[in-house]
Design a protein around this motif. Structure first.
Motif, PDB file in Angstrom:
ATOM      1  N   ARG A  83      12.586   6.339  -5.106  1.00  0.00           N
ATOM      2  CA  ARG A  83      12.484   7.079  -3.846  1.00  0.00           C
ATOM      3  C   ARG A  83      11.925   6.252  -2.701  1.00  0.00           C
ATOM      4  O   ARG A  83      12.129   6.573  -1.541  1.00  0.00           O
ATOM      5  CB  ARG A  83      11.594   8.319  -4.044  1.00  0.00           C
ATOM      6  CG  ARG A  83      12.265   9.407  -4.851  1.00  0.00           C
ATOM      7  CD  ARG A  83      11.255  10.492  -5.176  1.00  0.00           C
ATOM      8  NE  ARG A  83      11.858  11.587  -5.905  1.00  0.00           N
ATOM      9  CZ  ARG A  83      12.336  12.683  -5.310  1.00  0.00           C
ATOM     10  NH1 ARG A  83      12.286  12.800  -4.014  1.00  0.00           N
ATOM     11  NH2 ARG A  83      12.868  13.648  -6.032  1.00  0.00           N
ATOM     12  N   ILE A  84      11.159   5.195  -3.027  1.00  0.00           N
ATOM     13  CA  ILE A  84      10.516   4.423  -1.963  1.00  0.00           C
ATOM     14  C   ILE A  84      11.030   2.980  -1.914  1.00  0.00           C
ATOM     15  O   ILE A  84      11.647   2.555  -0.942  1.00  0.00           O
ATOM     16  CB  ILE A  84       8.974   4.416  -2.137  1.00  0.00           C
ATOM     17  CG1 ILE A  84       8.449   5.834  -2.289  1.00  0.00           C
ATOM     18  CG2 ILE A  84       8.309   3.689  -0.977  1.00  0.00           C
ATOM     19  CD1 ILE A  84       8.698   6.724  -1.093  1.00  0.00           C
ATOM     20  N   MET A  93       0.824  -1.211   0.000  1.00  0.00           N
ATOM     21  CA  MET A  93       0.000   0.000   0.000  1.00  0.00           C
ATOM     22  C   MET A  93       0.860   1.265   0.000  1.00  0.00           C
ATOM     23  O   MET A  93       0.436   2.312  -0.461  1.00  0.00           O
ATOM     24  CB  MET A  93      -0.923   0.004   1.223  1.00  0.00           C
ATOM     25  CG  MET A  93      -2.078  -0.975   1.143  1.00  0.00           C
ATOM     26  SD  MET A  93      -3.021  -0.833  -0.379  1.00  0.00           S
ATOM     27  CE  MET A  93      -4.348   0.234   0.164  1.00  0.00           C
ATOM     28  N   THR A  94       2.084   1.139   0.549  1.00  0.00           N
ATOM     29  CA  THR A  94       2.995   2.282   0.551  1.00  0.00           C
ATOM     30  C   THR A  94       3.258   2.733  -0.888  1.00  0.00           C
ATOM     31  O   THR A  94       3.337   3.924  -1.172  1.00  0.00           O
ATOM     32  CB  THR A  94       4.326   1.883   1.213  1.00  0.00           C
ATOM     33  OG1 THR A  94       4.029   1.225   2.428  1.00  0.00           O
ATOM     34  CG2 THR A  94       5.173   3.082   1.496  1.00  0.00           C
ATOM     35  N   GLN A 142       9.778   6.825 -10.213  1.00  0.00           N
ATOM     36  CA  GLN A 142      10.007   7.623  -8.995  1.00  0.00           C
ATOM     37  C   GLN A 142       9.670   6.822  -7.742  1.00  0.00           C
ATOM     38  O   GLN A 142      10.383   6.897  -6.740  1.00  0.00           O
ATOM     39  CB  GLN A 142       9.159   8.896  -9.035  1.00  0.00           C
ATOM     40  CG  GLN A 142       9.726   9.975  -9.944  1.00  0.00           C
ATOM     41  CD  GLN A 142       8.761  11.145 -10.086  1.00  0.00           C
ATOM     42  OE1 GLN A 142       7.554  10.950 -10.192  1.00  0.00           O
ATOM     43  NE2 GLN A 142       9.299  12.351 -10.085  1.00  0.00           N
ATOM     44  N   ARG A 164       1.224   2.187  -3.472  1.00  0.00           N
ATOM     45  CA  ARG A 164       0.006   2.787  -4.001  1.00  0.00           C
ATOM     46  C   ARG A 164      -0.098   4.227  -3.544  1.00  0.00           C
ATOM     47  O   ARG A 164      -0.501   5.104  -4.301  1.00  0.00           O
ATOM     48  CB  ARG A 164      -1.216   2.013  -3.506  1.00  0.00           C
ATOM     49  CG  ARG A 164      -1.423   0.724  -4.263  1.00  0.00           C
ATOM     50  CD  ARG A 164      -2.724   0.106  -3.847  1.00  0.00           C
ATOM     51  NE  ARG A 164      -3.134  -0.896  -4.801  1.00  0.00           N
ATOM     52  CZ  ARG A 164      -4.230  -1.623  -4.684  1.00  0.00           C
ATOM     53  NH1 ARG A 164      -5.010  -1.455  -3.647  1.00  0.00           N
ATOM     54  NH2 ARG A 164      -4.537  -2.511  -5.589  1.00  0.00           N
ATOM     55  N   ALA A 165       0.241   4.429  -2.262  1.00  0.00           N
ATOM     56  CA  ALA A 165       0.202   5.787  -1.725  1.00  0.00           C
ATOM     57  C   ALA A 165       1.154   6.680  -2.513  1.00  0.00           C
ATOM     58  O   ALA A 165       0.812   7.803  -2.871  1.00  0.00           O
ATOM     59  CB  ALA A 165       0.571   5.779  -0.248  1.00  0.00           C
ATOM     60  N   ALA A 166       2.337   6.154  -2.823  1.00  0.00           N
ATOM     61  CA  ALA A 166       3.311   6.931  -3.588  1.00  0.00           C
ATOM     62  C   ALA A 166       2.739   7.284  -4.956  1.00  0.00           C
ATOM     63  O   ALA A 166       2.891   8.415  -5.428  1.00  0.00           O
ATOM     64  CB  ALA A 166       4.608   6.149  -3.731  1.00  0.00           C
ATOM     65  N   ALA A 167       2.065   6.325  -5.585  1.00  0.00           N
ATOM     66  CA  ALA A 167       1.491   6.579  -6.910  1.00  0.00           C
ATOM     67  C   ALA A 167       0.452   7.697  -6.831  1.00  0.00           C
ATOM     68  O   ALA A 167       0.472   8.630  -7.637  1.00  0.00           O
ATOM     69  CB  ALA A 167       0.858   5.304  -7.470  1.00  0.00           C
ATOM     70  N   LEU A 168      -0.438   7.622  -5.823  1.00  0.00           N
ATOM     71  CA  LEU A 168      -1.461   8.663  -5.726  1.00  0.00           C
ATOM     72  C   LEU A 168      -0.850  10.015  -5.391  1.00  0.00           C
ATOM     73  O   LEU A 168      -1.386  11.046  -5.749  1.00  0.00           O
ATOM     74  CB  LEU A 168      -2.502   8.297  -4.667  1.00  0.00           C
ATOM     75  CG  LEU A 168      -3.723   7.549  -5.187  1.00  0.00           C
ATOM     76  CD1 LEU A 168      -4.802   7.563  -4.138  1.00  0.00           C
ATOM     77  CD2 LEU A 168      -4.250   8.128  -6.484  1.00  0.00           C
ATOM     78  N   CYS A 169       0.305   9.996  -4.711  1.00  0.00           N
ATOM     79  CA  CYS A 169       1.000  11.250  -4.412  1.00  0.00           C
ATOM     80  C   CYS A 169       1.590  11.862  -5.679  1.00  0.00           C
ATOM     81  O   CYS A 169       2.133  12.959  -5.642  1.00  0.00           O
ATOM     82  CB  CYS A 169       2.128  11.028  -3.402  1.00  0.00           C
ATOM     83  SG  CYS A 169       1.558  10.901  -1.713  1.00  0.00           S
ATOM     84  N   GLY A 170       1.534  11.112  -6.775  1.00  0.00           N
ATOM     85  CA  GLY A 170       2.026  11.653  -8.039  1.00  0.00           C
ATOM     86  C   GLY A 170       3.333  11.042  -8.507  1.00  0.00           C
ATOM     87  O   GLY A 170       3.904  11.500  -9.494  1.00  0.00           O
ATOM     88  N   ALA A 171       3.835  10.033  -7.799  1.00  0.00           N
ATOM     89  CA  ALA A 171       5.106   9.435  -8.186  1.00  0.00           C
ATOM     90  C   ALA A 171       4.892   8.474  -9.357  1.00  0.00           C
ATOM     91  O   ALA A 171       4.043   7.592  -9.292  1.00  0.00           O
ATOM     92  CB  ALA A 171       5.718   8.694  -7.009  1.00  0.00           C
ATOM     93  N   SER A 172       5.662   8.661 -10.423  1.00  0.00           N
ATOM     94  CA  SER A 172       5.616   7.725 -11.541  1.00  0.00           C
ATOM     95  C   SER A 172       6.189   6.404 -11.048  1.00  0.00           C
ATOM     96  O   SER A 172       6.858   6.359 -10.016  1.00  0.00           O
ATOM     97  CB  SER A 172       6.457   8.263 -12.691  1.00  0.00           C
ATOM     98  OG  SER A 172       7.819   8.292 -12.306  1.00  0.00           O
ATOM     99  N   PRO A 173       5.943   5.305 -11.783  1.00  0.00           N
ATOM    100  CA  PRO A 173       6.501   4.026 -11.327  1.00  0.00           C
ATOM    101  C   PRO A 173       8.007   4.102 -11.055  1.00  0.00           C
ATOM    102  O   PRO A 173       8.497   3.558 -10.069  1.00  0.00           O
ATOM    103  CB  PRO A 173       6.193   3.085 -12.492  1.00  0.00           C
ATOM    104  CG  PRO A 173       4.956   3.654 -13.097  1.00  0.00           C
ATOM    105  CD  PRO A 173       5.069   5.148 -12.951  1.00  0.00           C
TER     106      PRO A 173
END
Lengths: 286, 358
Positions: A199-200, A181-182, A195, A184-193
């Motif tokens: 970054r995560i 889920m972390t 990124q 998914r959260a990154a994706a919704l925050c605007g991170a491209s796959p």
């Protein structure tokens, strides 16, 4: 777990206190400590007392090339292993458990297969008239056979294959601990796959990469069979050199000194890992 | 006709043979706090995930200001989301977690700094900026998640049961926080929960989900006071259902016969009933009175148990037909009734009772 339970476990493990450990200590002393000390002793006494063996090893260009080559191979093998193992480990981490245990089984099975058999298999595949070269030439991708064996390429392919499980297993453990889920959260925050990976996922998996990477690097440093069979004479590794010194040249002093240098480097790297990631992770949590 | 801000059109999602969402259509105006309420497996989270882009719907559409979101990948939807579990990035400090959405958008450093400070101020965690998420309590982590989700001024904020991992006291505290933040930012919020009290406290409107469909959409008061179906009546608040035979309905007011033979008229009819049809009469426990009122209907009961619940008492009573009902008069109303006879009459306003098909 309560303190009480831990204590009772400790008492169970050592019923007679330190006395119970004595047989084990004698065994370790006799078969592990004494030979290492003998090796050290030999390296400074054979053929005459002094540090001339170390001076010869560290002062000579030929030996320096072998040292350099050993580290080069270990570094290349470790890097390639990380690159190959990461996607496999990630796939294993997110796979349904039933399927993952089958894939795990396949990986472990390869570890149980005889090392020589696997290396000879690579010789068959990689040689000038091997399956890979013939297939590539048949498809017209190349005109001349690729030099895949008796060089760094051959050693890298063979060793990466052997080292992969040692990288994949610790990495899967680390990746499984990351909550999907972390991401998914990154994706919704605007991170491209990419990124989200950089970054995560990557920073969070670094402990696993470090544990596996150092294990592979240290194992590669002292590797003998695969470099001897798949490598060329121009890129000899330390273990091969030691074998040659002792078997062919009967120079026990020089061989012992080389072995001792390898041991010191290995232990230094292990100490570094303990320092960086802690005892539990360095030993895979055992 | 004005274009709705967010529009869910005939959304359907099937997983193999199982259809999680059947046919959900809903318009959400800008700035509304809308809650998807329903039991687990009712399709509310699946609908939310379709809006977030984690799941592609089998058919239907999701439109934001008239443009379909379906072809837009999650990371380009510009939607904020707070999850059930704390999904903070464990290796980044609180400030860097909040800064993350701005960093991936390559905003200038000064703007990132200012925005992070604003957001941490909004959730009142300024002094925790340099901590790692692991050093925070559950409630604090969820507030950081809220700050992170709002840092890039998303037009919509999705919240997927954000309080379910917290204890009751903390839940109430963060509910107040969420209401304040909704007021201050004016962001449109879609909130998923299975907790009816949470839904009633927080939302402007509630969409009540059941088996992949919306059973009723309306304000909390609509759902509580004017339930469209017996499911809504049973899910929101407490309800008593009494077996009743429908006799006739005139101008929306029904006359029924209860199992003990008593006739009651002036009941709200939900739907058309035929004469003699078996129905269920719904009465809220707190709608019962112990004293007769001007328009009261009455019911003969036997008192089984009386318990003190602070502001209210809870009476378990048995009707003449042997059905147990739940009655909750205020403790003050009960005070004069200490010597309750075992057999007595209780009263209710037929206008507060609803008739549903059996």
């Amino acid at each position: 777990m309560s303190v009480e339970t831990q204590q009772s476990v400790a008492t169970l493990r050592m019923p007679g206190g330190l006395g119970g450990l004595l047989p084990a200590l004698i065994l370790i002393g006799l078969f592990f400590v004494v030979p290492v000390l003998a090796l050290l002793l030999r390296s400074v006494t054979d053929p005459a007392p002094g540090f001339q063996n170390y001076a010869a090893l560290l002062g000579d260009g030929t030996y320096a090339r072998v040292f350099f080559n050993t580290f080069l191979v270990a570094a290349v093998v470790t890097s390639v292993t990380v690159l190959v193992a990461f996607p496999v480990a990630w796939m294993l981490a997110i796979m349904p458990p039933a399927l993952a245990s089958i894939v795990f089984g396949v990986i472990v099975l390869s570890m149980w297969t005889n090392l020589l058999t696997r290396t000879y298999a690579w010789m068959v595949l990689l040689q000038r008239t091997g399956v890979i070269n013939r297939a590539l030439m048949a498809t017209g991708l190349i005109d001349q056979p690729l030099p895949l064996i008796n060089n760094l390429t051959g050693v890298t392919i063979g060793m990466v294959y052997i080292m992969l499980p040692f990288m994949i297993l610790p990495l899967v453990g680390t990746l499984r601990a990351i909550d999907p889920m972390t991401l998914r959260a990154a994706a919704l925050c605007g991170a491209s796959p990419f990124q989200a990976f950089r970054r995560i996922l990557l920073p969070l998996s670094l402990p696993g990469v470090a544990a596996g990477g150092l294990m592979v690097f240290v194992m590669s440093l002292g590797y003998f069979v695969t470099p001897a069979l798949l490598g060329g004479t121009s890129n000899m590794m330390l273990a091969e050199m030691i074998a040659q010194m002792i078997q062919s040249l009967l120079n026990w002093g020089l061989g012992s000194a080389a072995a001792f240098i390898l041991l010191v480097v290995t232990m230094a790297l292990y100490a570094l890992q303990l320092r960086l990631v802690g005892v539990r992770r360095a030993t895979g949590g055992v | 006709m004005t274009q709705p801000f967010l529009s869910i059109r005939k959304l359907r999602k099937a997983f193999g043979a199982f259809t999680a969402v059947h046919d959900v259509t809903l318009d959400i105006p800008r700035g509304e706090f809308l809650t998807f309420l329903g039991p687990s497996g009712s399709g509310k989270s699946t609908t939310l995930y379709a809006i977030a882009g984690f799941q592609d719907p089998s058919s239907g559409n999701v439109l934001l200001e008239g443009k379909s979101l379906l072809a837009v990948p999650s990371h380009k939807r510009n939607i904020g989301m707070v999850f059930q579990r704390y999904t903070l990035f464990p290796h980044l400090s609180v400030a860097e977690n909040v800064a993350f959405p701005l960093r991936v958008r390559r905003r200038p450093e000064a703007e990132v700094k200012r925005k992070v400070a604003d957001m941490l101020g909004l959730v009142r965690l300024e002094s925790f900026a340099e901590r790692l998420p692991g050093a925070l309590s559950g409630g604090q982590q969820q507030r950081v998640a809220l700050a992170r989700a709002l840092a890039y001024d998303p037009p919509i904020l999705l919240m997927d049961e954000p309080l379910s991992a917290l204890d009751k006291k903390l839940r109430e505290e963060i509910q107040a926080e969420i209401r304040r933040i909704h007021r201050e930012t004016g962001v449109t919020i879609l909130y998923v929960t299975h907790d009816q009290e949470e839904a009633l406290h927080l939302s402007d409107r509630i969409a009540l989900f059941r088996d992949g469909r919306i059973e009723q959409t309306g304000t909390g008061e609509d759902l509580y006071l004017r339930p469209a179906t017996d499911f809504v009546a049973g899910f929101i608040g407490n309800s008593n259902f009494l077996a009743a035979e429908h006799l006739e309905t005139k101008d929306g007011a029904s006359t029924i016969r209860l199992a003990d033979g008593s006739l009651i008229s002036g009941i709200n009819a939900n739907g058309a009933f035929s004469s003699g049809q078996k129905t269920r009469l719904m009465i809220r426990p707190e709608a019962f009175r112990l004293e007769r009122g001007p328009t009261s209907a009455e019911l003969a009961v036997e008192i089984v148990d009386v318990a003190f619940y602070g502001e209210r008492r809870r009476i378990v009573a048995r009707t003449a037909a042997g059905q147990e009902i739940d009655i909750r008069p205020t403790s003050a109303a009960m005070a004069s009734q200490e010597a309750t006879p075992r057999h007595r009459r209780v009263f209710f306003d037929p206008g507060a009772a609803f008739l549903f098909p059996a």
